[in-house]
Design a protein around this motif. Structure first.
Motif, PDB file in Angstrom:
ATOM      1  N   ARG A  55       0.845  -1.206   0.000  1.00 45.59           N
ATOM      2  CA  ARG A  55       0.000   0.000   0.000  1.00 45.59           C
ATOM      3  C   ARG A  55       0.877   1.253   0.000  1.00 45.59           C
ATOM      4  O   ARG A  55       0.555   2.242  -0.669  1.00 45.59           O
ATOM      5  CB  ARG A  55      -0.926  -0.017   1.215  1.00 45.59           C
ATOM      6  CG  ARG A  55      -2.059  -1.028   1.114  1.00 45.59           C
ATOM      7  CD  ARG A  55      -2.748  -1.244   2.451  1.00 45.59           C
ATOM      8  NE  ARG A  55      -3.786  -2.255   2.359  1.00 45.59           N
ATOM      9  CZ  ARG A  55      -4.372  -2.822   3.404  1.00 45.59           C
ATOM     10  NH1 ARG A  55      -4.013  -2.450   4.636  1.00 45.59           N
ATOM     11  NH2 ARG A  55      -5.307  -3.730   3.228  1.00 45.59           N
ATOM     12  N   ALA A  56       1.972   1.198   0.748  1.00 42.06           N
ATOM     13  CA  ALA A  56       2.903   2.328   0.750  1.00 42.06           C
ATOM     14  C   ALA A  56       3.550   2.496  -0.622  1.00 42.06           C
ATOM     15  O   ALA A  56       3.738   3.631  -1.102  1.00 42.06           O
ATOM     16  CB  ALA A  56       3.973   2.122   1.822  1.00 42.06           C
ATOM     17  N   ARG A  59       1.128   4.273  -2.752  1.00 39.48           N
ATOM     18  CA  ARG A  59       1.105   5.718  -2.470  1.00 39.48           C
ATOM     19  C   ARG A  59       2.306   6.416  -3.104  1.00 39.48           C
ATOM     20  O   ARG A  59       2.200   7.561  -3.558  1.00 39.48           O
ATOM     21  CB  ARG A  59       1.055   5.956  -0.961  1.00 39.48           C
ATOM     22  CG  ARG A  59      -0.236   5.486  -0.319  1.00 39.48           C
ATOM     23  CD  ARG A  59      -0.395   6.044   1.088  1.00 39.48           C
ATOM     24  NE  ARG A  59       0.612   5.543   2.018  1.00 39.48           N
ATOM     25  CZ  ARG A  59       0.495   4.432   2.725  1.00 39.48           C
ATOM     26  NH1 ARG A  59      -0.584   3.674   2.590  1.00 39.48           N
ATOM     27  NH2 ARG A  59       1.438   4.064   3.573  1.00 39.48           N
ATOM     28  N   ASP A  62       1.411   6.912  -6.606  1.00 33.93           N
ATOM     29  CA  ASP A  62       0.474   8.038  -6.703  1.00 33.93           C
ATOM     30  C   ASP A  62       1.228   9.363  -6.764  1.00 33.93           C
ATOM     31  O   ASP A  62       0.855  10.283  -7.511  1.00 33.93           O
ATOM     32  CB  ASP A  62      -0.469   8.046  -5.492  1.00 33.93           C
ATOM     33  CG  ASP A  62      -1.425   6.853  -5.479  1.00 33.93           C
ATOM     34  OD1 ASP A  62      -1.619   6.246  -6.548  1.00 33.93           O
ATOM     35  OD2 ASP A  62      -1.964   6.550  -4.406  1.00 33.93           O
ATOM     36  N   GLU A  63       2.284   9.465  -5.970  1.00 32.26           N
ATOM     37  CA  GLU A  63       3.057  10.710  -5.939  1.00 32.26           C
ATOM     38  C   GLU A  63       3.770  10.956  -7.268  1.00 32.26           C
ATOM     39  O   GLU A  63       4.039  12.105  -7.627  1.00 32.26           O
ATOM     40  CB  GLU A  63       4.069  10.670  -4.798  1.00 32.26           C
ATOM     41  CG  GLU A  63       3.458  10.614  -3.404  1.00 32.26           C
ATOM     42  CD  GLU A  63       2.730  11.893  -3.026  1.00 32.26           C
ATOM     43  OE1 GLU A  63       2.771  12.876  -3.805  1.00 32.26           O
ATOM     44  OE2 GLU A  63       2.113  11.919  -1.950  1.00 32.26           O
ATOM     45  N   ARG A 136      -1.879  -0.889  -8.508  1.00 33.64           N
ATOM     46  CA  ARG A 136      -3.114  -1.320  -7.839  1.00 33.64           C
ATOM     47  C   ARG A 136      -3.387  -2.796  -8.121  1.00 33.64           C
ATOM     48  O   ARG A 136      -3.825  -3.543  -7.230  1.00 33.64           O
ATOM     49  CB  ARG A 136      -4.297  -0.478  -8.314  1.00 33.64           C
ATOM     50  CG  ARG A 136      -4.292   0.955  -7.810  1.00 33.64           C
ATOM     51  CD  ARG A 136      -5.530   1.689  -8.280  1.00 33.64           C
ATOM     52  NE  ARG A 136      -5.478   3.112  -7.960  1.00 33.64           N
ATOM     53  CZ  ARG A 136      -6.416   4.000  -8.299  1.00 33.64           C
ATOM     54  NH1 ARG A 136      -7.492   3.583  -8.975  1.00 33.64           N
ATOM     55  NH2 ARG A 136      -6.296   5.264  -7.961  1.00 33.64           N
ATOM     56  N   TYR A 449      -6.122   8.037  -1.517  1.00 39.33           N
ATOM     57  CA  TYR A 449      -4.885   8.809  -1.447  1.00 39.33           C
ATOM     58  C   TYR A 449      -4.570   9.440  -2.799  1.00 39.33           C
ATOM     59  O   TYR A 449      -4.123  10.596  -2.861  1.00 39.33           O
ATOM     60  CB  TYR A 449      -3.745   7.890  -1.009  1.00 39.33           C
ATOM     61  CG  TYR A 449      -2.449   8.614  -0.731  1.00 39.33           C
ATOM     62  CD1 TYR A 449      -2.204   9.188   0.510  1.00 39.33           C
ATOM     63  CD2 TYR A 449      -1.464   8.718  -1.711  1.00 39.33           C
ATOM     64  CE1 TYR A 449      -1.015   9.857   0.765  1.00 39.33           C
ATOM     65  CE2 TYR A 449      -0.275   9.386  -1.463  1.00 39.33           C
ATOM     66  CZ  TYR A 449      -0.051   9.949  -0.227  1.00 39.33           C
ATOM     67  OH  TYR A 449       1.116  10.620   0.019  1.00 39.33           O
ATOM     68  N   TYR A 450      -4.812   8.693  -3.871  1.00 39.46           N
ATOM     69  CA  TYR A 450      -4.550   9.223  -5.214  1.00 39.46           C
ATOM     70  C   TYR A 450      -5.332  10.507  -5.462  1.00 39.46           C
ATOM     71  O   TYR A 450      -4.798  11.483  -6.003  1.00 39.46           O
ATOM     72  CB  TYR A 450      -4.910   8.163  -6.257  1.00 39.46           C
ATOM     73  CG  TYR A 450      -4.837   8.662  -7.685  1.00 39.46           C
ATOM     74  CD1 TYR A 450      -3.626   8.729  -8.354  1.00 39.46           C
ATOM     75  CD2 TYR A 450      -5.984   9.087  -8.352  1.00 39.46           C
ATOM     76  CE1 TYR A 450      -3.549   9.198  -9.654  1.00 39.46           C
ATOM     77  CE2 TYR A 450      -5.920   9.553  -9.654  1.00 39.46           C
ATOM     78  CZ  TYR A 450      -4.710   9.603 -10.299  1.00 39.46           C
ATOM     79  OH  TYR A 450      -4.640  10.075 -11.592  1.00 39.46           O
ATOM     80  N   LEU A 471      -1.501  11.622   6.262  1.00 40.00           N
ATOM     81  CA  LEU A 471      -0.155  11.069   6.434  1.00 40.00           C
ATOM     82  C   LEU A 471       0.156  10.817   7.904  1.00 40.00           C
ATOM     83  O   LEU A 471       0.759   9.809   8.273  1.00 40.00           O
ATOM     84  CB  LEU A 471       0.874  12.003   5.822  1.00 40.00           C
ATOM     85  CG  LEU A 471       0.880  12.081   4.290  1.00 40.00           C
ATOM     86  CD1 LEU A 471       1.821  13.173   3.806  1.00 40.00           C
ATOM     87  CD2 LEU A 471       1.284  10.750   3.690  1.00 40.00           C
TER      88      LEU A 471
END
Length: 477
Positions: A55-56, A59, A62-63, A136, A449-450, A471
């Motif tokens: 999951r991290a 994320r 996503d960044e 994902r 988060y996205y 966060l």
């Protein structure tokens, strides 16, 4: 509290509270009950460090969208300097000189905005989005791996405990056989050899029991690792999931929805977009640039204020072949991803076929072991009765007992393998997820988060402050 009302309470509670209630039973007075397979799956989903790790990583992907998107937004920067000038100067040949001693400060503000780059930045944004979708898919596959491991751990504990029970029962029977052999030896019905055979079989049974107990302890440790807690009293496994018998239909379903296949498809799309971005890098770019500067000389009335606005056109004419090499590299990576898609597609189809083959095999073994147990039990009773009449030897009795133990052990293993195979079919077709199984857990939302970061929010904006709170909550978990 009824089961339905507890489930509703969990859904309304915060993720941390829901986890505490669902897994550990905090603040919920209730009678101790046996753990079910669903409890094990919930524990695995909420406990898994592997899921948290991926999951991290999602994320982080996503960044990358936010980072790629920032190239199309204005860049505002400032610079400042403080300068002390000192010394002496001499002009002409008359020997006239003067000293220099002044302090000046300069501050500048620079703004830049990319106006046009032939789509290179937009291609990279879209490629980053495709990478997010691929990540994902990988996360969903990791979820399936975690849940299937929990199924294996749950069935492993049940299987190991049943083996221990069988071995204990076998030890009791052999102890009785040894006692009977000694009694018959005392009255002269059997020889010392019969007693020795019974003693050897009993020693072997003790060894088998020690091995079964060791396997049980290892199964407990695997359960603790997979589920997050030591197993208590485990309920019998539930009804098998309905996976059907249409293998070709299952393969077609897997090709449509397996998360690894979706991940491979998005990786191909991302590679295609990076080729286009590399080709666009060879074209000119147009940027809008603005500057404003202020210079102040301390101790004098002199100052300087300047500003400018302009368009900047830029293109690399020759860069040592770097841009062309980057395009070729992207093409090779695209070809590699296409080959990976081909491999993943065939692997998924094979996994489905293998899972159904294992399921059919486990069913056949279970049915055969049931018949074998019935026959072996009848044979054991008959042989033991005949032995009391002198028509059978002690070795015949021991062999019959061993045959019955082997049949019962085969049934235990076959039942465990049957459940693991059924859930492996679900995993192979992409249906072994918390959402598909309708587990009473807070389902992780990969889009949440996205949606917070995709537009590259500034740290002090409202969106940025909301992101900071998210966060901090993640770091506390």
């Amino acid at each position: 509290m009824p089961v339905m009302s507890l489930t509703k309470t969990l859904k309304r509670a915060s993720p941390i509270v829901a986890l505490s209630l669902a897994v550990f039973g905090f603040a919920v007075p209730q009678v101790a009950k046996a753990d079910t397979l669903a409890d094990a799956l919930v524990g695995a989903y909420t406990h898994s460090g592997l899921l948290e790790q991926n999951r991290a990583l999602l994320r982080a992907a996503d960044e990358d969208v936010a980072i790629a998107g920032s190239t199309l937004k204005p860049v505002l920067s400032w610079s400042a300097d403080l300068t002390q000038n000192f010394g002496r100067t001499r002009a002409g040949g008359a020997g006239f000189s003067s000293s220099v001693d002044n302090l000046s400060a300069t501050i500048g503000l620079i703004g830049q905005l990319l106006l046009f780059d032939f789509g290179a930045s937009q291609y990279r944004i879209e490629a980053a989005k495709e990478t997010v979708l691929a990540t994902r898919g990988t996360l969903l596959d990791i979820e399936q791996i975690v849940l299937l491991r929990a199924v294996r751990a749950y069935m492993g504990v049940i299987e190991a405990s049943e083996f221990v029970a069988l071995r204990n029962n076998n030890l009791r029977l052999l102890t009785q056989e040894l006692r009977a052999a000694r009694d018959r030896f005392d009255v002269g019905e059997v020889t010392r050899t019969d007693v020795a055979l019974a003693e050897a079989q009993l020693a072997q049974a003790r060894s088998g029991l020690a091995g079964a107990e060791g396997d049980y302890l290892r199964a407990i440790e695997e359960y603790r690792n997979a589920v997050g807690r030591k197993p208590g009293r485990l309920s019998a496994p539930p009804r098998l999931p309905d996976v059907g018998v249409d293998v070709e239909g299952a393969k077609a379903l897997a090709v449509r929805r397996h998360p690894l296949l979706a991940a491979a498809q998005h990786q191909v799309a991302a590679a295609e977009l990076l080729i286009k971005a590399g080709e666009a890098d060879m074209e000119p770019t147009v940027s809008l640039t603005g500057r404003y500067g202020l210079t102040e000389n301390f101790g004098t009335p002199n100052y300087n204020r300047t500003g400018s606005v302009g368009l900047e056109f830029k293109q690399t004419i020759y860069g040592g072949g770097q841009l062309s090499a980057q395009v070729r590299k992207s093409m090779a990576q695209r070809d590699a991803q296409r080959s990976n898609l081909h491999v993943v597609t065939h692997d998924i189809r094979q996994d489905v076929g293998n899972a159904y083959a294992s399921l059919a095999s486990a069913r056949a073994v279970l049915e055969a072991s049931e018949r074998q147990i019935r026959a072996a039990r009848i044979a054991f009773r008959g042989v033991r009765e005949e032995a009391t009449l002198g028509a059978r030897t002690t070795l015949d009795v021991l062999d019959a007992e061993q045959s019955l133990l082997d049949a019962e052990s085969a049934r235990v293993s076959a039942r465990s393998n049957l459940y693991v195979a059924a859930y492996t079919v679900l995993s192979a077709t992409g249906q072994l997820t918390a959402q598909d199984l309708k587990l009473p857990v807070q389902i992780y939302d990969p889009a949440a988060y996205y949606n917070l970061v995709k537009d590259s929010p500034a740290k002090r904006s409202r969106q940025g402050q909301k992101l900071d709170r998210v966060l901090r909550a993640l770091q506390k978990q």
